[in-house]
Motif scaffolding. Structure first.
Motif, mmCIF file in Angstrom:
data_model
loop_
_atom_site.group_PDB
_atom_site.id
_atom_site.type_symbol
_atom_site.label_atom_id
_atom_site.label_comp_id
_atom_site.label_asym_id
_atom_site.label_seq_id
_atom_site.Cartn_x
_atom_site.Cartn_y
_atom_site.Cartn_z
ATOM 1 N N GLU A 90 5.216 0.956 0.727
ATOM 2 C CA GLU A 90 5.817 2.187 0.202
ATOM 3 C C GLU A 90 7.338 2.130 0.282
ATOM 4 O O GLU A 90 8.038 2.566 -0.637
ATOM 5 N N ASP A 150 0.327 0.278 -9.518
ATOM 6 C CA ASP A 150 -0.445 0.749 -8.377
ATOM 7 C C ASP A 150 -0.693 -0.425 -7.427
ATOM 8 O O ASP A 150 -1.387 -1.372 -7.787
ATOM 9 N N GLU A 181 -0.408 -6.649 -3.275
ATOM 10 C CA GLU A 181 0.158 -5.308 -3.484
ATOM 11 C C GLU A 181 1.484 -5.351 -4.225
ATOM 12 O O GLU A 181 1.708 -4.579 -5.176
ATOM 13 N N HIS A 192 1.085 -6.263 -7.913
ATOM 14 C CA HIS A 192 0.681 -5.111 -8.731
ATOM 15 C C HIS A 192 1.848 -4.145 -8.921
ATOM 16 O O HIS A 192 2.043 -3.592 -10.007
ATOM 17 N N ARG A 237 -7.842 -6.603 -4.498
ATOM 18 C CA ARG A 237 -7.421 -7.764 -3.726
ATOM 19 C C ARG A 237 -8.228 -9.008 -4.044
ATOM 20 O O ARG A 237 -7.928 -10.087 -3.547
ATOM 21 N N ASP A 297 -9.065 -8.339 3.496
ATOM 22 C CA ASP A 297 -9.019 -6.892 3.397
ATOM 23 C C ASP A 297 -8.384 -6.313 4.663
ATOM 24 O O ASP A 297 -8.722 -6.746 5.770
ATOM 25 N N ALA A 317 0.641 -0.040 4.881
ATOM 26 C CA ALA A 317 0.915 0.599 3.591
ATOM 27 C C ALA A 317 2.335 1.144 3.565
ATOM 28 O O ALA A 317 2.961 1.232 2.504
ATOM 29 N N ASP A 368 -2.571 -0.710 -5.018
ATOM 30 C CA ASP A 368 -3.964 -0.798 -4.586
ATOM 31 C C ASP A 368 -4.898 -1.092 -5.763
ATOM 32 O O ASP A 368 -5.990 -0.521 -5.876
ATOM 33 N N SER A 369 -4.473 -2.005 -6.628
ATOM 34 C CA SER A 369 -5.258 -2.313 -7.830
ATOM 35 C C SER A 369 -6.291 -3.405 -7.607
ATOM 36 O O SER A 369 -6.871 -3.908 -8.564
#
Length: 372
Positions: free
Chosen positions: A97, A116, A310, A313, A121, A75, A93, A118-119
């Motif tokens: 992006e 997304d 990330e 996803h 981890r 995390d 992040a 952030d679906s």
């Protein structure tokens, strides 16, 4: 090889668990029925989805089989210690992006939205473990890290053998110290994701070829070895056995079988002269994974951040849309370096052919040695 693992394998052949819908119950059942060890891939599935596939597989065969789990990823907010060090290597992040902005044209082309990032981890790890402890299966393997010793011990007490992937000698030693029953030694040639325990961008494109890695690991650990990476022929199985492995794990070889759940375009691409080579890329998932080089890899691979899951996803809707539209240039065509040797044989027949080839190779080796 340990007595328990020997009891599960009539032949030293393991069908690699391939996530994304490839390792379906029909494939695992055919391999297990032929005397190998078939595997389901729980990665990217829900705990209930995994359980339903296990029930379906048990309805197809009474032979032993395995289930593969992905380890949770560190995390970004992890604290100190080894977990914190791993988290410190995670991208910001902002890097994800920036990559999403680069992929905006792909989303427009395929008329879909980006996923997304952030679906989640952990891939439902705890829920899947709970299912496997309540409904034990013969074998469970792990990718992307090493479970805690108490997890391996709980599975052992439930009657389950545990295997963990390693890509270096140090990782194999970590697997042994944790208490796993065997280590899957994955060479650089392997298709799909490298099972490195820590994904560090500075390590790209490092890796060790399978035969060299097997020999090194064999001299360093006591537990059984399962060799994985680019194996497509029985002679290669004989080679890894001679190098010190106890069994061979094959993925790409089984991807082309009719029982495989791979997309038809993916199966055809393995031997299509349009796809001339494989490369390790982060383009589709953010982790190094070997695939047939296509347009998406060429255009986006150099810019993909080290950001798993990330990026996985993020690109998932793109890959699904590409497959739906029949565009192999936008799909993740996972494949090992031996992909051109793929054979469109039924999985059970392929096991038989591989066993015959391996036996012939080992006999030839023995005969040559005796004649000197």
């Amino acid at each position: 090889m340990s007595t328990a693992l020997t009891d599960l394998l009539r032949h030293p052949i393991v069908q690699a668990p391939m996530a994304g819908g490839v390792s379906v119950p029909q494939l695992a059942a055919a391999v297990s029925e032929a005397g190998g060890l078939g595997f389901l891939a729980a990665g990217y599935k829900t705990a209930d989805g995994m359980y339903q596939e296990i029930k379906q597989l048990r309805g197809l065969t009474g032979a032993p089989f395995g289930v593969n789990l992905f380890m949770p990823q560190p995390d970004p907010g992890a604290g100190t210690g080894s977990a914190g060090a791993a988290a410190a290597a995670l991208p910001s992040a902002a890097a994800v992006e920036v990559y999403a902005n680069q992929l905006a044209g792909e989303a427009a082309w395929y008329e879909t939205e980006l996923g997304d990032p952030d679906s989640g981890r952990d891939d439902g790890y705890d829920a899947k473990l709970a299912v496997l402890l309540d409904n034990p299966v013969p074998v469970v393997s792990f990718h992307f890290g090493v479970p805690a010793p108490d997890v391996l011990d709980s599975l052992r007490r439930a009657g389950t053998l545990t295997l963990v992937t390693a890509t270096t000698v140090d990782e194999a030693l970590t697997v042994q110290r944790a208490g796993a029953d065997a280590v899957i030694v994955q060479g650089l040639e392997a298709g799909g994701h490298q099972g490195t325990h820590r994904d560090l961008l500075e390590n790209d494109p490092c890796g060790i070829g399978l035969l060299s890695l097997v020999a090194q690991v064999r001299e360093s650990v006591r537990i059984p070895l399962v060799a994985a990476g680019g194996i497509m022929r029985g002679s290669q199985i004989a080679a890894v056995l001679a190098a010190g492995a106890d069994a061979a794990q094959l993925g790409t070889a089984f991807l082309a079988t009719p029982e495989s759940g791979a997309h038809p375009l993916h199966k055809r691409a393995l031997t299509d002269p349009l796809f001339v080579r494989t490369e390790l890329t982060r383009a589709f998932s953010g982790r190094p994974a070997r695939a047939l080089v296509n347009r998406f890899m060429r255009e986006h691979g150099p810019y993909a951040p080290a950001a798993y899951p990330e990026v996985h996803h993020l690109t998932s809707p793109l890959r699904k849309a590409a497959a739906k539209s029949g565009d192999a240039q936008g799909m993740a065509l996972w494949a090992g370096q031996g992909h051109r040797l793929a054979r469109e044989l039924p999985a059970g027949q392929l096991v038989e052919v591989l066993v015959t080839e391996a036996g012939a190779a080992l006999t030839a080796l023995s005969t040559r040695g005796a004649s000197r």
